[in-house]
Write an enzyme that holds these catalytic residues in place. Structure first.
Site, short mmCIF file in Angstrom:
data_model
loop_
_atom_site.label_atom_id
_atom_site.label_comp_id
_atom_site.label_asym_id
_atom_site.label_seq_id
_atom_site.Cartn_x
_atom_site.Cartn_y
_atom_site.Cartn_z
N GLU A 199 0.82 -1.21 0.00
CA GLU A 199 0.00 0.00 0.00
C GLU A 199 0.86 1.26 0.00
OE1 GLU A 199 -2.89 -0.48 3.16
OE2 GLU A 199 -4.14 -1.70 1.84
N GLU A 389 -5.44 -8.30 -1.24
CA GLU A 389 -6.11 -8.16 0.06
C GLU A 389 -7.57 -7.85 -0.20
OE1 GLU A 389 -4.66 -5.49 3.09
OE2 GLU A 389 -2.57 -5.92 2.58
C1 BG6 Z 1 -4.48 -3.04 4.68
C2 BG6 Z 1 -3.14 -3.43 5.20
O1 BG6 Z 1 -4.56 -1.67 4.74
O2 BG6 Z 1 -5.62 -3.40 5.37
C3 BG6 Z 1 -3.15 -4.55 6.21
O3 BG6 Z 1 -2.24 -3.75 4.17
C4 BG6 Z 1 -4.34 -4.39 7.12
O4 BG6 Z 1 -1.93 -4.53 6.89
C5 BG6 Z 1 -5.61 -4.48 6.28
O5 BG6 Z 1 -4.37 -5.29 8.17
C6 BG6 Z 1 -6.90 -4.47 7.06
O6 BG6 Z 1 -6.93 -3.37 7.90
P1 BG6 Z 1 -7.19 -3.52 9.45
O7 BG6 Z 1 -6.99 -2.18 9.97
O8 BG6 Z 1 -8.57 -4.03 9.59
O9 BG6 Z 1 -6.19 -4.49 9.96
#
Ligand code: BG6
Length: 491
Positions: A199, A389
């Site tokens: 990111e 993701e």
């Molecule tokens: C992304 C990141 O922004 O979102 C992860 O690359 C992160 O590291 C994921 O865990 C989900 O966000 P969160 O805040 O729910 O863990």
């Protein structure tokens, strides 16, 4: 087409600082996550330090940096979730076996930079760190799982932050390049999929979110730091290709779909600028090898004087990524019109969308937004895409018999996968999907354990209590069927 393309890479994703633990084992150096406390949806995580006079200090993470002369520090009386996390460091064999049982084709994980170079500027790598990942990648290989490795997932060595000024300093380009080259050489034959920075547009999102606190200098630094990361990434791509022709390297963008709130031309323009400012700025440089024309608008707006050398321009041109990888969780609405009903999540904030529902953490659930994002981005860059993701952070309930009926998660994933299928049928080249947090892990934004994404449950709570035992949720068996059928059975 009902099935996904042959060879589609089904899998899941994690990151070292959110799942490995073992923060001070094996010669590992300190990274930011080690000095960030736990938090919650309503309580921001804190960063801890010792000031220049030796006094302990605590500051809201993400809003500003620690005072001049202070050093990041682990303080007594605070809970730091990353220190043990879910102990992947010691349990990787059990975890990878479970991923294999689901039929994973690919497993996205990150290398902790400070396991390899504890301070970041050493001449030689830390053998214990190198050996650890050797064992992990060998384990993946045993099951025919391709590792997809992120070289930097929010974990620049703290030593470099404190002694070099972090990414403000051009020297980090060569230090990162050395780290990347070490990994490419060391894991040649074991790893062929790489991501340079997780990111990379994250600082742009933070700057936008907390813009009321931002001075001219802050923007100068945000853009200059990004420039150094672009060059570092480009040089790493060149190295990766030179070391092994098989290497495929991706950028990684935090993907949010922005919609205009009204047909008012001001909203339409604002929305276009939002895409440019947050999404295209980084993707354009990493995929096209040069800054887009709209960069001038941004630099002028924020009074940024970017320092770019001729060699930088050459590196950017020669180091374009092979694939565009991105995270996608939600969409948001952009408008110039006053509206009190604002929702925030995933480091962005916008007007509530009456056509969507929201997660327990306020993130908009919008599978069609993923289709929109894929089609827009594929049309722009025409290189293979991978969703690295995606997922639903939700609280799980463990029944008396140990089962976990996470139908909400299955529903979320199913609807998103359906939209990927539609986008592929419409012509987009999507080569893989790794849902986020396939094993429950520490939330990055809130530091909670109860915000779970996994198919695999980990017995651990927000205060670090629990056995750390793993168990299979209903979604585990569901995803197993999805993979077995190559996406044709989503029921
Ligand atoms: C992304 C990141 O922004 O979102 C992860 O690359 C992160 O590291 C994921 O865990 C989900 O966000 P969160 O805040 O729910 O863990």
């Amino acid at each position: 087409m009902n099935e996904f393309p042959n060879g589609f890479l089904w899998g899941g994703a994690t990151a070292a600082n959110q799942c490995e633990g073992a923060w001070n084992i094996g010669g590992r150096g300190l990274t930011k996550a080690d000095v960030i406390t736990g938090g919650s949806k309503s309580e921001e995580r804190k960063i801890t330090y010792i000031d220049k006079d030796g006094n302990p200090g605590v500051l809201a993470n993400k809003r500003s940096s620690i005072p001049k002369g202070a050093t990041h520090a682990v303080l007594d009386g605070y809970y730091y979730p990353s220190h043990e996390s879910v102990d992947f460091y010691h349990r990787y064999k059990e975890d990878i076996a479970l991923l294999a049982e689901m039929g994973f084709k690919v497993f996205r994980l990150s290398i902790s930079w400070t396991r390899i170079f504890p301070n970041g500027d050493e001449e030689t790598a830390n053998k214990e760190g190198l050996d650890f990942y050797h064992k992990v990648f060998e384990e993946c290989k045993k099951y025919g799982i391709e590792p997809l490795v992120t070289l930097s997932h929010f974990d620049t060595p703290i030593y470099l932050e404190e002694n070099y000024g972090g990414w403000n300093n051009r020297k980090l380009i060569t230090l990162y390049e050395r780290y990347a080259e070490t990994c490419f050489k060391e894991y040649k034959g074991l790893v062929k999929y790489w991501i340079t920075f997780n990111e990379i547009n994250h600082p742009l999102m933070i700057a936008e979110l907390f813009k009321e606190n931002k001075s001219k200098d802050v923007y100068q630094s945000v853009y200059q730091q990004l420039h150094h990361k672009f060059v570092a990434s480009a040089r790493a791509v060149k190295k990766a290709h030179a070391i092994d022709i098989e290497n495929t390297v991706g950028c990684m963008i935090s993907g949010i779909t922005f919609y205009p709130g009204t047909p008012d031309p001001d909203d339409i323009l604002l929305n276009q600028y939002k895409w440019e400012n947050i999404i295209y700025y980084c993707g354009d440089v990493q995929c096209r090898g040069e800054y887009p024309s709209f960069a001038k608008r941004l630099w002028d707006l924020h009074h940024v004087q970017l320092e770019i050398t001729e060699q930088d321009k050459k590196d950017l041109k020669e180091g374009c990524v092979d694939i565009y990888t991105f995270s996608y969780y939600m969409s948001t609405i952009v408008t110039t019109h006053p509206n009190e009903d604002v929702v925030s999540g995933n480091y962005s904030s916008g007007v509530r969308n009456p056509y969507l529902t929201y997660s327990q953490w306020g993130w908009a659930l919008d599978p069609k937004g993923l289709r929109y994002y894929i089609e827009k981005i594929y049309d722009r860059y025409k290189i293979p895409l991978m969703i690295t993701e995606n997922g639903l952070g939700a609280m799980d309930h463990v029944e008396a018999d140990g089962s976990i009926h996470d139908t909400y998660r299955i529903d979320y994933l199913r609807e998103h996968i359906k939209e990927i299928k539609v986008a592929i049928n419409h012509g987009a080249d999507v080569i893989g999907y790794t849902s986020w947090g396939c094993i429950d892990l520490i939330s990055s934004s809130t530091g909670e354990m109860s915000k779970r994404y996994g198919f695999i449950y980990v017995d651990r709570d927000n205060q670090g209590r629990g056995t750390l035992n793993r168990s299979r949720k209903d979604s585990f068996y569901w995803y197993q069927k999805v993979i077995q059928s190559n996406g044709s059975n989503l029921l």
